[in-house]
Design a protein around this motif. Sequence first.
Motif, PDB file in Angstrom:
ATOM      1  N   ASP A 175       0.813  -1.214   0.000  1.00 45.12           N
ATOM      2  CA  ASP A 175       0.000   0.000   0.000  1.00 45.12           C
ATOM      3  C   ASP A 175       0.851   1.271   0.000  1.00 45.12           C
ATOM      4  OD1 ASP A 175       0.876  -0.104   2.605  1.00 45.12           O
ATOM      5  OD2 ASP A 175      -1.112  -0.224   3.515  1.00 45.12           O
ATOM      6  N   HIS A 176       2.177   1.112  -0.009  1.00 44.09           N
ATOM      7  CA  HIS A 176       3.113   2.209  -0.239  1.00 44.09           C
ATOM      8  C   HIS A 176       4.169   1.686  -1.207  1.00 44.09           C
ATOM      9  CE1 HIS A 176       1.221   3.523   3.486  1.00 44.09           C
ATOM     10  NE2 HIS A 176       1.695   4.734   3.271  1.00 44.09           N
ATOM     11  N   ALA A 201      -0.152   4.829 -10.749  1.00 43.38           N
ATOM     12  CA  ALA A 201      -1.166   5.154  -9.748  1.00 43.38           C
ATOM     13  C   ALA A 201      -2.561   4.750 -10.196  1.00 43.38           C
ATOM     14  CB  ALA A 201      -1.131   6.652  -9.446  1.00 43.38           C
ATOM     15  N   GLY A 206      -3.358   2.786  -2.851  1.00 45.93           N
ATOM     16  CA  GLY A 206      -2.439   3.322  -1.859  1.00 45.93           C
ATOM     17  C   GLY A 206      -1.548   4.415  -2.404  1.00 45.93           C
ATOM     18  N   THR A 207      -0.454   4.663  -1.710  1.00 44.77           N
ATOM     19  CA  THR A 207       0.480   5.735  -2.035  1.00 44.77           C
ATOM     20  C   THR A 207       1.529   5.248  -3.017  1.00 44.77           C
ATOM     21  OG1 THR A 207       0.176   6.723   0.155  1.00 44.77           O
ATOM     22  CG2 THR A 207       2.163   7.345  -1.063  1.00 44.77           C
ATOM     23  N   VAL A 208       1.749   6.015  -4.076  1.00 42.96           N
ATOM     24  CA  VAL A 208       2.733   5.667  -5.103  1.00 42.96           C
ATOM     25  C   VAL A 208       3.698   6.840  -5.245  1.00 42.96           C
ATOM     26  CG1 VAL A 208       3.083   4.943  -7.494  1.00 42.96           C
ATOM     27  CG2 VAL A 208       0.995   4.287  -6.301  1.00 42.96           C
ATOM     28  N   ALA A 209       5.002   6.538  -5.272  1.00 40.00           N
ATOM     29  CA  ALA A 209       6.013   7.591  -5.359  1.00 40.00           C
ATOM     30  C   ALA A 209       7.165   7.114  -6.241  1.00 40.00           C
ATOM     31  CB  ALA A 209       6.534   7.947  -3.968  1.00 40.00           C
TER      32      ALA A 209
END
Length: 217
Positions: A175-176, A201, A206-209
């Motif tokens: 989720d990250h 994304a 969740g969070t994507v970077a």
Amino acid sequence: MTARVVCVGIAVIDRVFELPALPPGPGKFTAHGYRESGGGMAATASVAIAALGGRAAWCGRLGTDETGAALLALFARHGVDTAACATGGRTPISGVFVDAAGERMLAVFTGEGLPEDASFDAGLLDGAGAVLADPRWVAGSERLLRLAAARGLPRVLDADTGGPDAMRRLAPLADHIVFSQRGLADFTALSSPEAGLCDAASGLAGTVAVTLGEQGS
């Protein structure tokens, strides 16, 4: 009590040669510095967690050789729990050329004959507050992420280059998801980090970077 962070993935000995400039091609080059240190995404994360005052466990695979013993000693020195480490075969090693500006070239030997079995005990997550996985041991990372999801724990994937198939298998379980620039390009087949991140994304929860070296993230 501080929660544990469980990290699963690769540990490697980095053999680092410091050069005025990176080699332009084949030839012999004189290094003005040399050092050896522990490396590997999940391994480095576990040591950083311990250095920041957290409790860290690392689960991965090391060879039954001097390099593996050296890495276990490094983990112990930094206070990282390695009770779930599996041993057998030859330990990963990387050769690194670094220039005066910090740019680098790597050649990574990912190990040989390392255990494939990823049936480590689910009790590894007892007392854990989060987990982190990398794509260098896909079976182990997949098991960790699934066990963590069943417990509702935050799940971080260090999404460096690991091949599109490995990423497609692991990324939906986290989720990250934090991509390297090359890892994102491999995952999406897009060269633009902005376009690649939007594409990733759209298909991941969740969070994507993405990290972009000296440009930050």
